[in-house]
Design an enzyme around this catalytic site. Structure first.
Site, PDB file in Angstrom:
ATOM      1  CD  GLU A  63      -2.780   1.215   2.465  1.00 12.40           C
ATOM      2  OE1 GLU A  63      -2.739   0.260   3.266  1.00 12.40           O
ATOM      3  OE2 GLU A  63      -3.539   2.179   2.588  1.00 12.40           O
ATOM      4  CD  GLN A  88      -6.902  -0.092   3.917  1.00 16.90           C
ATOM      5  OE1 GLN A  88      -6.081   0.761   3.630  1.00 16.90           O
ATOM      6  NE2 GLN A  88      -6.735  -0.957   4.910  1.00 16.90           N
ATOM      7  CD  GLU A 142      -6.530   2.140   6.880  1.00 11.56           C
ATOM      8  OE1 GLU A 142      -6.004   1.176   7.436  1.00 11.56           O
ATOM      9  OE2 GLU A 142      -6.094   2.618   5.806  1.00 11.56           O
TER      10      GLU A 142
END
Ligand SMILES: O=C(O)[C@@H](O)C(=O)CO
Ligand SMILES: [Mg+2]
Length: 274
Positions: free
Chosen positions: A142, A203, A239
């Site tokens: 990520e 996310q 998130e």
């Protein structure tokens, strides 16, 4: 229907950690992400998940977050520590339903050569991917925006894609985090289509403030409809920092079966404090 899971380090933080699982389940979530679950023995975690009908979607491989580390995957001199951390994460993951493991590269200080660190990251991820493949576990990379981690090894999606392409392992995928993409690159839907074949996890968090869908400049109804058209059937992690008490900020999730549970007699919603 799209399916969402809250990251319990970000949502339901009004509650003690152990109560967040039941809260997530009562809000209609079928999965959760827990960054560092290691203090809780895997057997106990498996039981908590089972009791609440939850899947553990993603964990991080361990490192010392509180000491300022943001991973160790690209740090010279840490190869053995990296391998040990991957072994711990794999062992844990295998015993709690095989969540994906996000492997973070670390901060590249001024004394380090970023090119050498990237090479090292590739070598380390190749090793970790092969170890993870034995258990059928997926690793997640990520790139995180510079606003969040200024010294992080990589900030842009293409840098993650380059690593994944070079490694050519089926079990190394990209996390497309809308907060990072918007902060760093913009054109979120276009970027999603461009990197889609490499994406293993999504996310969501809005800009500014990294709050829930509905609060900021990212128009999530459009993005979610694009994901539906693409046939996305994996998890979407929440998130973000709720802009108010978590249960009160789940309105965006109604079309997906998510929201505050209806109070029943004898059932009290948890008390929230900001
Ligand atoms: O986006 C983030 O910040 C996270 O996904 C993460 O794992 C590191 O904090
Ligand atoms: Mg993220």
């Amino acid at each position: 229907m799209l399916k969402f899971d809250p990251n319990l380090r970000w949502l339901f933080t009004e509650l003690p950690m152990q109560e967040r699982y039941a809260a997530a389940a009562s809000a209609g979530f079928g999965g959760v992400e827990v960054a560092f679950p290691y203090a809780q023995p895997a057997a106990e975690m498996a039981r908590v998940l089972d009791d609440n009908g939850l899947e553990l979607v993603q964990i991080l491989s361990p490192f010392d977050w509180d000491a300022g580390e943001r991973g160790i995957g690209a740090l010279p001199g840490r190869r053995e520590a990296f391998r040990a951390s991957i072994r711990i994460a794999l062992d844990y993951s295998a015993r709690v339903g095989k969540p994906m493991i996000h492997v973070m590269p670390g901060n590249i200080g001024p004394d380090l050569d970023p090119v050498r660190c990237m090479e090292l990251f590739r070598e380390n991820i190749a090793w970790a991917a092969d170890a993870a493949a034995e258990d059928g576990i997926t690793l997640i990379l990520e790139p995180c925006c510079a606003a969040r981690f200024p010294d992080f090894l990589y900030h842009r999606l293409d840098e993650g894609v380059e690593v994944i392409r070079a490694l050519n392992r089926d079990n190394v995928k990209l996390c497309f985090d809308t907060f990072h993409v918007q902060m760093e690159e913009g054109a979120i839907a276009q970027r999603l289509h461009q990197v889609y074949p490499y994406v293993g996890h999504i996310q969501v968090g809005n800009v500014p403030g990294r709050h829930e869908p509905g609060t900021g400049e990212i128009h999530f109804p459009y993005l979610f409809s694009e994901l539906e058209k693409l046939g996305w059937d994996r998890w979407i992690g929440c998130e973000y920092t709720p802009s108010g008490p978590t249960f009160d900020t789940l309105g965006w999730g109604k079309p997906y079966g998510i929201g505050a549970p209806r109070p029943r007699s004898g059932f009290e919603l948890p008390h929230h404090s900001q």
